[in-house]
Scaffold this motif. Structure first.
Motif, PDB file in Angstrom:
ATOM      1  N   ILE A 117      46.238  51.438  71.548  1.00  0.00           N
ATOM      2  CA  ILE A 117      45.867  51.604  72.955  1.00  0.00           C
ATOM      3  C   ILE A 117      46.717  50.640  73.774  1.00  0.00           C
ATOM      4  CG2 ILE A 117      43.972  51.465  74.629  1.00  0.00           C
ATOM      5  CD1 ILE A 117      42.050  52.025  72.328  1.00  0.00           C
ATOM      6  N   GLN A 118      47.196  51.088  74.912  1.00  0.00           N
ATOM      7  CA  GLN A 118      48.162  50.310  75.683  1.00  0.00           C
ATOM      8  C   GLN A 118      47.557  49.090  76.376  1.00  0.00           C
ATOM      9  OE1 GLN A 118      51.767  49.152  76.655  1.00  0.00           O
ATOM     10  NE2 GLN A 118      51.378  50.975  75.433  1.00  0.00           N
ATOM     11  N   HIS A 119      46.275  49.161  76.747  1.00  0.00           N
ATOM     12  CA  HIS A 119      45.622  48.040  77.416  1.00  0.00           C
ATOM     13  C   HIS A 119      44.304  47.707  76.719  1.00  0.00           C
ATOM     14  CE1 HIS A 119      48.358  47.872  80.848  1.00  0.00           C
ATOM     15  NE2 HIS A 119      48.346  49.200  80.839  1.00  0.00           N
ATOM     16  N   ASN A 120      43.816  46.515  76.964  1.00  0.00           N
ATOM     17  CA  ASN A 120      42.532  46.095  76.403  1.00  0.00           C
ATOM     18  C   ASN A 120      41.416  46.844  77.135  1.00  0.00           C
ATOM     19  OD1 ASN A 120      40.287  44.806  75.404  1.00  0.00           O
ATOM     20  ND2 ASN A 120      41.106  42.740  75.660  1.00  0.00           N
ATOM     21  N   VAL A 277      31.821  61.444  70.573  1.00  0.00           N
ATOM     22  CA  VAL A 277      33.217  61.555  70.149  1.00  0.00           C
ATOM     23  C   VAL A 277      34.030  62.350  71.169  1.00  0.00           C
ATOM     24  CG1 VAL A 277      34.766  62.582  68.427  1.00  0.00           C
ATOM     25  CG2 VAL A 277      32.779  61.259  67.689  1.00  0.00           C
ATOM     26  N   LYS A 278      33.485  63.463  71.649  1.00  0.00           N
ATOM     27  CA  LYS A 278      34.231  64.312  72.583  1.00  0.00           C
ATOM     28  C   LYS A 278      34.472  63.620  73.915  1.00  0.00           C
ATOM     29  CE  LYS A 278      32.711  68.592  70.404  1.00  0.00           C
ATOM     30  NZ  LYS A 278      31.881  69.825  70.516  1.00  0.00           N
ATOM     31  N   GLU A 279      33.458  62.941  74.434  1.00  0.00           N
ATOM     32  CA  GLU A 279      33.625  62.244  75.709  1.00  0.00           C
ATOM     33  C   GLU A 279      34.525  61.025  75.561  1.00  0.00           C
ATOM     34  OE1 GLU A 279      32.691  63.164  78.769  1.00  0.00           O
ATOM     35  OE2 GLU A 279      32.042  65.020  77.814  1.00  0.00           O
ATOM     36  N   SER A 280      34.373  60.317  74.448  1.00  0.00           N
ATOM     37  CA  SER A 280      35.228  59.158  74.182  1.00  0.00           C
ATOM     38  C   SER A 280      36.686  59.582  74.052  1.00  0.00           C
ATOM     39  CB  SER A 280      34.775  58.445  72.903  1.00  0.00           C
ATOM     40  OG  SER A 280      35.639  57.384  72.574  1.00  0.00           O
ATOM     41  N   GLN A 281      36.901  60.750  73.424  1.00  0.00           N
ATOM     42  CA  GLN A 281      38.265  61.234  73.237  1.00  0.00           C
ATOM     43  C   GLN A 281      38.924  61.576  74.570  1.00  0.00           C
ATOM     44  OE1 GLN A 281      39.209  61.299  69.718  1.00  0.00           O
ATOM     45  NE2 GLN A 281      40.970  60.851  70.993  1.00  0.00           N
ATOM     46  N   VAL A 282      38.153  62.136  75.479  1.00  0.00           N
ATOM     47  CA  VAL A 282      38.674  62.436  76.810  1.00  0.00           C
ATOM     48  C   VAL A 282      39.069  61.143  77.530  1.00  0.00           C
ATOM     49  CG1 VAL A 282      38.070  63.317  79.100  1.00  0.00           C
ATOM     50  CG2 VAL A 282      37.429  64.612  77.049  1.00  0.00           C
ATOM     51  N   TYR A 283      38.219  60.131  77.411  1.00  0.00           N
ATOM     52  CA  TYR A 283      38.524  58.834  78.040  1.00  0.00           C
ATOM     53  C   TYR A 283      39.800  58.224  77.456  1.00  0.00           C
ATOM     54  CZ  TYR A 283      38.250  53.827  78.997  1.00  0.00           C
ATOM     55  OH  TYR A 283      38.555  52.532  79.347  1.00  0.00           O
ATOM     56  N   LEU A 284      39.905  58.215  76.140  1.00  0.00           N
ATOM     57  CA  LEU A 284      41.041  57.552  75.501  1.00  0.00           C
ATOM     58  C   LEU A 284      42.349  58.331  75.628  1.00  0.00           C
ATOM     59  CD1 LEU A 284      39.520  56.008  72.240  1.00  0.00           C
ATOM     60  CD2 LEU A 284      40.319  54.823  74.290  1.00  0.00           C
ATOM     61  N   ALA A 285      42.256  59.622  75.913  1.00  0.00           N
ATOM     62  CA  ALA A 285      43.481  60.403  76.081  1.00  0.00           C
ATOM     63  C   ALA A 285      44.378  59.804  77.158  1.00  0.00           C
ATOM     64  CB  ALA A 285      43.130  61.849  76.431  1.00  0.00           C
ATOM     65  N   ASP A 286      43.764  59.188  78.156  1.00  0.00           N
ATOM     66  CA  ASP A 286      44.541  58.541  79.226  1.00  0.00           C
ATOM     67  C   ASP A 286      44.869  57.084  78.918  1.00  0.00           C
ATOM     68  OD1 ASP A 286      44.512  60.843  80.806  1.00  0.00           O
ATOM     69  OD2 ASP A 286      42.595  60.298  81.738  1.00  0.00           O
ATOM     70  N   GLN A 287      44.290  56.544  77.852  1.00  0.00           N
ATOM     71  CA  GLN A 287      44.451  55.121  77.544  1.00  0.00           C
ATOM     72  C   GLN A 287      45.434  54.846  76.409  1.00  0.00           C
ATOM     73  OE1 GLN A 287      42.944  52.913  79.543  1.00  0.00           O
ATOM     74  NE2 GLN A 287      41.975  54.621  80.642  1.00  0.00           N
ATOM     75  N   TYR A 288      45.576  55.782  75.482  1.00  0.00           N
ATOM     76  CA  TYR A 288      46.442  55.538  74.328  1.00  0.00           C
ATOM     77  C   TYR A 288      47.843  55.094  74.741  1.00  0.00           C
ATOM     78  CZ  TYR A 288      43.152  57.942  71.131  1.00  0.00           C
ATOM     79  OH  TYR A 288      42.065  58.308  70.383  1.00  0.00           O
ATOM     80  N   GLN A 289      48.448  55.827  75.638  1.00  0.00           N
ATOM     81  CA  GLN A 289      49.815  55.503  76.065  1.00  0.00           C
ATOM     82  C   GLN A 289      49.854  54.921  77.469  1.00  0.00           C
ATOM     83  OE1 GLN A 289      52.707  58.592  75.345  1.00  0.00           O
ATOM     84  NE2 GLN A 289      54.175  57.764  76.813  1.00  0.00           N
ATOM     85  N   ALA A 290      48.923  55.344  78.328  1.00  0.00           N
ATOM     86  CA  ALA A 290      48.871  54.890  79.725  1.00  0.00           C
ATOM     87  C   ALA A 290      50.249  55.048  80.374  1.00  0.00           C
ATOM     88  CB  ALA A 290      48.354  53.461  79.803  1.00  0.00           C
ATOM     89  N   GLU A 291      50.771  53.954  80.960  1.00  0.00           N
ATOM     90  CA  GLU A 291      52.041  54.053  81.676  1.00  0.00           C
ATOM     91  C   GLU A 291      53.255  53.713  80.805  1.00  0.00           C
ATOM     92  OE1 GLU A 291      51.335  49.841  81.321  1.00  0.00           O
ATOM     93  OE2 GLU A 291      50.009  51.527  81.764  1.00  0.00           O
ATOM     94  N   ALA A 292      53.043  53.430  79.520  1.00  0.00           N
ATOM     95  CA  ALA A 292      54.151  53.054  78.636  1.00  0.00           C
ATOM     96  C   ALA A 292      55.120  54.229  78.448  1.00  0.00           C
ATOM     97  CB  ALA A 292      53.613  52.600  77.287  1.00  0.00           C
ATOM     98  N   PRO A 293      56.402  53.950  78.206  1.00  0.00           N
ATOM     99  CA  PRO A 293      57.376  55.027  78.028  1.00  0.00           C
ATOM    100  C   PRO A 293      57.143  55.870  76.783  1.00  0.00           C
ATOM    101  CG  PRO A 293      58.373  52.893  77.577  1.00  0.00           C
ATOM    102  CD  PRO A 293      57.033  52.615  78.183  1.00  0.00           C
TER     103      PRO A 293
END
Length: 333
Positions: A117-120, A277-293
């Protein structure tokens, strides 16, 4: 005429068996041409959760196999996931920047090779009724923790940064008690992951106040991360590249297809709450990479900043060189 039919029959049988032999020979050649898969083990840091989804996607979708790997995902022993990597029992583990930092400072050759995950995304959670809307509101409250000096330092940094008095915070160890059980008793706030307990609170209809650790810049560190050892990197760099090629595909798939990725994780761990799991996955979909290249990429300043923060509070001893604690070298371009 009779001889003619005998000759034709023999000829047909000869051609038939010749064809079978050729087919069998071709099958053997094809089988021999298939590359042999390299066994590889990755050890989780905790029980299965959405931090691990990309690993299970890579397994289910055959990304490991396509990378030439016969991968297995294992649960951690009581001594911790990275103990198996350091002993040579496993090649990779899920860990944390905190753990890698302390390991490197003590001379242990552990290396982070990607951040999951890109951020804490962790912070301090409390029920809204407690009225903890900012760090200064920690005053007069009871914190439920695990007795770590780092925890106390984090609470202190946030409350004092907001003009509060850390001496007015009561810290109580809660062991393995989760957020919900703890805050139903005498505990006012707990360290949680927004993408798990935070989502679970929403599903339970519990109004939650959440203060991110990333409020303090130095505490926006990488958690969790994938780790290996200097020995594996130096002796088998191709293995590290192949592993990350497969895992990167797994997390990229989870980013683009959170619903399907959630189903894959649930197939691997059906005991989990499917709605969570489904709701958490939706949240983390935007967090795994975030703004990283690209997924997994880490910055030197994040490693250096967190180590300096620990040193300033006398929480880190030894020689820590941030440039050697991590590498982006094996991430696919």
């Amino acid at each position: 005429m009779k001889r003619f039919f005998v000759v034709i029959t023999v000829l047909m049988l000869t051609l038939f068996f010749a064809g079978c032999t050729a087919k069998k020979s071709g099958d053997t050649t094809a089988a021999a041409a298939e590359p042999e898969l390299t066994p590889v083990t990755v050890v989780l840091d905790w029980s299965v959760n959405t931090n691990h989804t990309g690993l299970y996607v890579a397994l289910e979708k055959g990304y490991f196999t396509e990378a030439g790997l016969d991968a297995s995902i294992e649960f951690p022993p009581e001594t911790g996931a990275e103990s198996l990597v350091l002993s040579g029992t496993a090649e990779f583990a899920v860990g944390y920047q905190e753990g890698v930092t302390y390991a490197r400072a003590s001379g242990t050759p552990l290396v982070a090779i990607a951040t999951i995950i890109q951020h804490n995304t962790s912070g301090f959670g409390s029920r809204a009724a407690e009225g903890i809307e900012r760090p200064a509101d920690f005053e007069g409250k009871v914190y439920g923790g695990w007795g770590s000096p780092i925890e106390e330092a984090m609470v202190k940094a946030l409350i004092e940064g907001d003009g509060g008095d850390f001496s007015k915070v009561d810290i109580v160890p809660i062991g393995s008690m989760d957020f919900f059980a703890a805050t139903e008793s005498d505990i006012d706030f707990v360290w949680i992951f927004r993408g798990w307990d935070g989502v679970a609170a929403e599903l339970k209809g519990i109004d939650l106040n959440y203060i991110p650790l990333a409020t303090e810049e130095a505490l926006d560190y990488y958690t969790p991360v994938l780790t290996t050892t200097e020995k594996i990197i130096s002796e088998n760099p191709e293995l590290v590249s192949s592993f990350l090629a497969a895992v990167s595909r797994g997390y990229e798939y989870a980013i683009k297809n959170p619903e399907d990725a959630a189903d894959i994780l649930l197939n691997a761990a059906p005991e989990l709450d499917s709605d969570l799991v489904k709701e958490s996955q939706v949240y983390l979909a935007d967090q795994y990479q975030a703004e990283a290249p690209r997924w997994g990429e880490m910055k030197l300043e994040v490693w250096a900043r967190y180590a300096d923060w620990l040193k300033d509070r006398n929480l880190l001893e030894g020689d820590f060189i941030p440039e050697k604690a991590f590498t982006n070298q094996f991430l696919p371009e």
